[in-house]
Design an enzyme around this catalytic site. Structure first.
Site, mmCIF file in Angstrom:
data_model
loop_
_atom_site.group_PDB
_atom_site.id
_atom_site.type_symbol
_atom_site.label_atom_id
_atom_site.label_comp_id
_atom_site.label_asym_id
_atom_site.label_seq_id
_atom_site.Cartn_x
_atom_site.Cartn_y
_atom_site.Cartn_z
ATOM 1 N N HIS A 36 -79.438 -0.288 17.212
ATOM 2 C CA HIS A 36 -79.828 0.639 18.120
ATOM 3 C C HIS A 36 -80.562 0.031 19.287
ATOM 4 O O HIS A 36 -80.016 0.367 20.453
ATOM 5 C CB HIS A 36 -80.714 1.822 17.544
ATOM 6 C CG HIS A 36 -80.572 2.196 16.382
ATOM 7 N ND1 HIS A 36 -80.976 2.212 15.083
ATOM 8 C CD2 HIS A 36 -79.422 3.297 16.225
ATOM 9 C CE1 HIS A 36 -80.530 3.019 14.212
ATOM 10 N NE2 HIS A 36 -79.360 3.672 15.180
ATOM 11 N N LYS A 148 -69.800 -0.294 14.892
ATOM 12 C CA LYS A 148 -69.890 -0.317 13.242
ATOM 13 C C LYS A 148 -69.270 0.905 12.988
ATOM 14 O O LYS A 148 -68.449 1.002 12.079
ATOM 15 C CB LYS A 148 -71.445 -0.465 12.975
ATOM 16 C CG LYS A 148 -71.301 -0.484 11.255
ATOM 17 C CD LYS A 148 -72.474 -0.486 10.797
ATOM 18 C CE LYS A 148 -73.261 0.671 10.769
ATOM 19 N NZ LYS A 148 -72.799 1.675 9.703
#
Ligand code: PAF
Length: 277
Positions: A36, A148
Site C-alpha cells: 500500500h 497483485k
C-alpha cells in the site's frame, strides 16, 4: 500540511467538489503494508494531493469468507499515513456506504466470471460497486491499484473505460517480502511453517518463467511442474491461469507480456500472485 481525517461522504464531497490541484487516490481496506505504501508514494510523486480511503467493504466478501476476521489496525494505519504526510484519509462507514435502501450494483461481465470469479462469484460486483462509489465521492484524477490483484486491476480498468469515468487507472508493480512472498494483509494469517509454504506460489511462478526462458512452450508441462511445487508445500490449488495481460483470455501459447496468475490455499488462507512473462 497535516493529514486530514474525513469520516463522512458529505465532508469528502465538499472538499472534492473543488480540488485545486491534481489528485491521486489509493483505495484500501486498511492494515497497511509496504505494498500500500508504495502505491501511496507513487500517487504522491504524481500528484499534488493524495487521498487514501480505508474501508473494509462487506459487499466483496462471500458469506463463508473472512469479513469479521479481516485484519484491522486503524490507529497504526493513520499513524503511517500521517508519517507519509498523506493529505486526506477517508474513513466512511457501512451505514453511509450501504444504507438500508441501497439497490444499485455495478457489474463487469465475463472477465469477472473466470479465475478468482469462479470461487468468489460475488466478489468483483462488490469491488466494482464500492470503487465506483469511492470515485464518485473522491473525484480523483488517477486511482492507483496494485498488480497483485491483477484481475481486479483489469476489471476496474474495464469499468472506468466502459462507463466513461473521468479518471485514469494506474497499475503499480507487486511489492514482495525479501524472500519473494507478495505482500498482502492476509499474510498475517500465515502462522509457523505456513509462512514458508506460502512461498510456493512465487517459486512456482519463477519456475514457469525459467522454463519459458529455456524455450519450453508446452503449457501442460509448465502447469504440472508448478503444481508439483505447490502440492509439495501442501497448497490447495484454486487455479493456475496463463492469460493475455489485457483481455485476461486464456492463451494457448506463452508470449512476452502474458501473465501467469494463480490462487492457492495454504492451511485455509487463500493467496493470489502473478508474474509477467
Ligand atoms: O484491493 C483492495 O484492497 C480492495 O479490493 C479495494 C480496491 C480497496 C476495494 O475495496
Amino acid at each position: 500540511m497535516n493529514t486530514k481525517i474525513i469520516r463522512t461522504i458529505s465532508e469528502m464531497r465538499k472538499i472534492s467538489s473543488n480540488w485545486p490541484t491534481s489528485v491521486g487516490f489509493v483505495p484500501t481496506m486498511g492494515f497497511l503494508h509496504e505494498g500500500h505504501l508504495s502505491l501511496i508514494k507513487t500517487a504522491q510523486k504524481d500528484n499534488e494531493t493524495t487521498v487514501v480511503s480505508i474501508y473494509v467493504n462487506p459487499a466483496q466478501f462471500g458469506p463463508q469468507e473472512d469479513l469479521s476476521d479481516y485484519p484491522r489496525d486503524l490507529k497504526k494505519d493513520i499513524e503511517l499515513l500521517a508519517e507519509l504526510n498523506v493529505g486526506y484519509v477517508f474513513l466512511p462507514d457501512d451505514g453511509e456506504m450501504y444504507p438500508k435502501n441501497f439497490k444499485t450494483w455495478i457489474q463487469v461481465e465475463d472477465i469477472t466470471e473466470i479465475m478468482c470469479g469462479i470461487a468468489r462469484p460475488t466478489h468483483f460486483k462488490g469491488v466494482t460497486t464500492i470503487v465506483n462509489k469511492l470515485l464518485n465521492i473522491v473525484r480523483p484524477d488517477t486511482i492507483y491499484l496494485g498488480e497483485k490483484d491483477f484481475q481486479q486491476l483489469i476489471v476496474l480498468k474495464t469499468m472506468v473505460r466502459d462507463l466513461n469515468m473521468p479518471c485514469e487507472v494506474k497499475g503499480c508493480p507487486i511489492v514482495r517480502e525479501s524472500d519473494g512472498l507478495a505482500m498482502s494483509s492476509r499474510n498475517i494469517y500465515l502462522k509457523g511453517e505456513d509462512r514458508d509454504k506460502a512461498l510456493c506460489l512465487y517459486k512456482s511462478l519463477l519456475l514457469a518463467q525459467k522454463l519459458f526462458s529455456e524455450g519450453v512452450q508446452d503449457l501442460e508441462l509448465i502447469r504440472s511442474q508448478m503444481e508439483d511445487i505447490i502440492i509439495q508445500n501442501d497448497g490447495v490449488i484454486d487455479y493456475i491461469a496463463f492469460i493475455d495481460a489485457e483481455s485476461l483470455k486464456v492463451v494457448d501459447e506463452l508470449h512476452k507480456g502474458c501473465r501467469i496468475a494463480l490462487a492457492v490455499k495454504i492451511s485455509g488462507t487463500r493467496l493470489i500472485d502473478n508474474l509477467q512473462i
